[in-house]
Design a protein around this motif. Sequence first.
Motif, mmCIF file in Angstrom:
data_model
loop_
_atom_site.group_PDB
_atom_site.id
_atom_site.type_symbol
_atom_site.label_atom_id
_atom_site.label_comp_id
_atom_site.label_asym_id
_atom_site.label_seq_id
_atom_site.Cartn_x
_atom_site.Cartn_y
_atom_site.Cartn_z
ATOM 1 N N ALA A 174 0.676 -1.154 -0.104
ATOM 2 C CA ALA A 174 -0.042 0.024 0.010
ATOM 3 C C ALA A 174 0.833 1.232 -0.098
ATOM 4 O O ALA A 174 1.968 1.258 0.347
ATOM 5 C CB ALA A 174 -0.958 -0.053 1.119
ATOM 6 N N ILE A 196 -2.644 -0.996 9.868
ATOM 7 C CA ILE A 196 -2.072 -1.961 9.024
ATOM 8 C C ILE A 196 -2.986 -2.766 8.243
ATOM 9 O O ILE A 196 -2.963 -3.017 6.952
ATOM 10 C CB ILE A 196 -0.806 -2.643 9.716
ATOM 11 C CG1 ILE A 196 0.112 -1.695 10.107
ATOM 12 C CG2 ILE A 196 -0.316 -3.785 8.753
ATOM 13 C CD1 ILE A 196 1.315 -2.375 10.771
ATOM 14 N N ARG A 203 -5.142 -0.296 6.152
ATOM 15 C CA ARG A 203 -4.285 0.468 5.276
ATOM 16 C C ARG A 203 -4.507 1.970 5.127
ATOM 17 O O ARG A 203 -4.769 2.310 3.798
ATOM 18 C CB ARG A 203 -3.994 -0.359 3.817
ATOM 19 C CG ARG A 203 -3.447 -1.688 4.436
ATOM 20 C CD ARG A 203 -2.628 -2.259 3.244
ATOM 21 N NE ARG A 203 -2.423 -3.855 3.481
ATOM 22 C CZ ARG A 203 -2.432 -4.811 3.021
ATOM 23 N NH1 ARG A 203 -2.970 -4.837 1.902
ATOM 24 N NH2 ARG A 203 -2.100 -5.825 3.671
#
Length: 620
Positions: free
Chosen positions: A105, A142, A145
């Motif tokens: 990402a 995370i 993202r």
Amino acid sequence: MDNKISPEAQVAELELDAVIGFNGHVPTGLKCHPDQEHLIFPLGCTILIQAINTQEQNFLQGHGNNISCLAISRSGQYIASGQVTFMGFKADIILWDYKKRELLARLSLHKGKIEALAFSPNDLYLVSLGGPDDGSVVVWSIAKRDAICGSPAAGLNVGNATNVIFSRCRDEMFVTAGNGTVRVWELDLPNRKIWPTECQTGQMKRIVMSIGMADDDSFFYLGTTTGDILKMNPRTKLLTDAGPVKDKFSLGVSAIRCLKMGGLLVGSGAGLLVFCKSPSYKPIKKMQLQGRITSITLRGEGHQFVVGTEESHIYRVSFTDFKETLIATCHFEAVEDIVFPFGTAELFATCAKKDIRVWHTSSNRELLRITVPNMTCHGIDFMRDGKSIISAWNDGKIRAFAPETGRLMYVINNAHRIGVTAIATTSDCKRVISGGGEGEVRVWQIGCQTQKLEEALKEHKSSVSCIRVKRNNEECVTASTDGTCIIWDLVRLRRNQMILANTLFQCVCYHPEEFQIITSGTDRKIAYWEVFDGTVIRELEGSLSGSINGMDITQEGVHFVTGGNDHLVKVWDYNEGEVTHVGVGHSGNITRIRISPGNQYIVSVSADGAILRWKYPYTS
């Protein structure tokens, strides 16, 4: 002739064999992966993953500008890297998958620069710190993202925060520190907020350079530009102790690492590596390394650790005997020249700023380093017999060194007025031809003990950028930034022919059959010229942006290579005038490029100190 590269023409990719390079200026940029087998470090806009034992390399490419920080999650599954960009533009953070070696990402919110990154202990969050123009701290999820929340990193009346570290046990606490500011942050996930608490350091006003967290979160340590260490308690937010009181670390504490068994590894700006303990912080073990220490990374529990310095040295140190082994080194300034000895591809030499280095081609190891302090080397050449390396220096001297030992063999003083900018040797080893910053071309006779000026050829009005000698030593061509290339007769020592173009010529090559030369420079055109009467045969569009600085042609004359400010290595078909292969990998301007004797490799060097070795695409 119009030779635009048509998009239909399939241009193949050059295969990158190896990279010699490491950007030691990135704070904590060198990391040892939790698998204990790989080192991860930045070079320009590329991240290198290098196996410690086998030297096998992988590359992560995706940034559009130089990498400014790097972080690895505790499990080793993720890598995050941040970059610099131009004022007012968004700077990207890229999240990478370590095992698949691919981009997961792009996270962009910050402007200008990413100052620092840190992962939470269970890989739930990533915290990022913007540069001086941005000044915000952002927590990212995370899994999603996406950004959870953000906040200004420092108060209004203090300087910028430059360091961030996560708690080692909890996913909800992290610490930022910088110029006069130390803050402990709590993440409040249900309300999507982060709450800062300013830490009290009393009378001590410090600028924090580095930060380390104890394994059990009991304390964190701040290394300062003053050269002392502050020990803070994250629960009470108070200063526990500070030291050393007397002998502070010279040029600041630039790297700090807490060990499991207690005690700290501290790296100073003067290159001193120290093991010490609170509260006295007196050195228990110490060693001196070359260049300011910017990274200390533990391999495993810390029985062995790896240290990176600003002069691009990577050392492996075992804790018990505290002895260092140099495992990698490279140039830390712009590389000005690269040259192979005659007829062998086993080694090559490069020069950058004060260093000339000789490298073993297949293993990327440095075999020899020659240093002339405070000078800049502009060009090098091997004598045909391999008994000396001739080098051009900005103090106007030509120096010759023995290639095995690096011993200085002779110096030609005052060879040129404004520094020596280009150099070449004849194949009978009796002459050296040099070009200067004032535009003179000088021919020197080299005897056993003597070096004599044979002739000074004054035609060029500006610095000489490249010299190539014809195989029979009766003729040479010099390219200059005044927009001329001159073909000289080395027997009569007169000018034979002059080529004029509206460009600053950077490079020139003889076609092996020596009736044509090819030139290039800042107008991005590659021009073929007739040696006999100096007329232009054809012009090719060499690059879409930026000057072309380096060029070399194969011994058969079928293909040639170019490199320049567009950071691309291009392989051309000489007769067709078309690009057949392109190499992407440099992140600085390519300064010079060479094809190895025997057409095995292409080696290109760039302004960010990197040396890249490519596989030559054709079998000869």
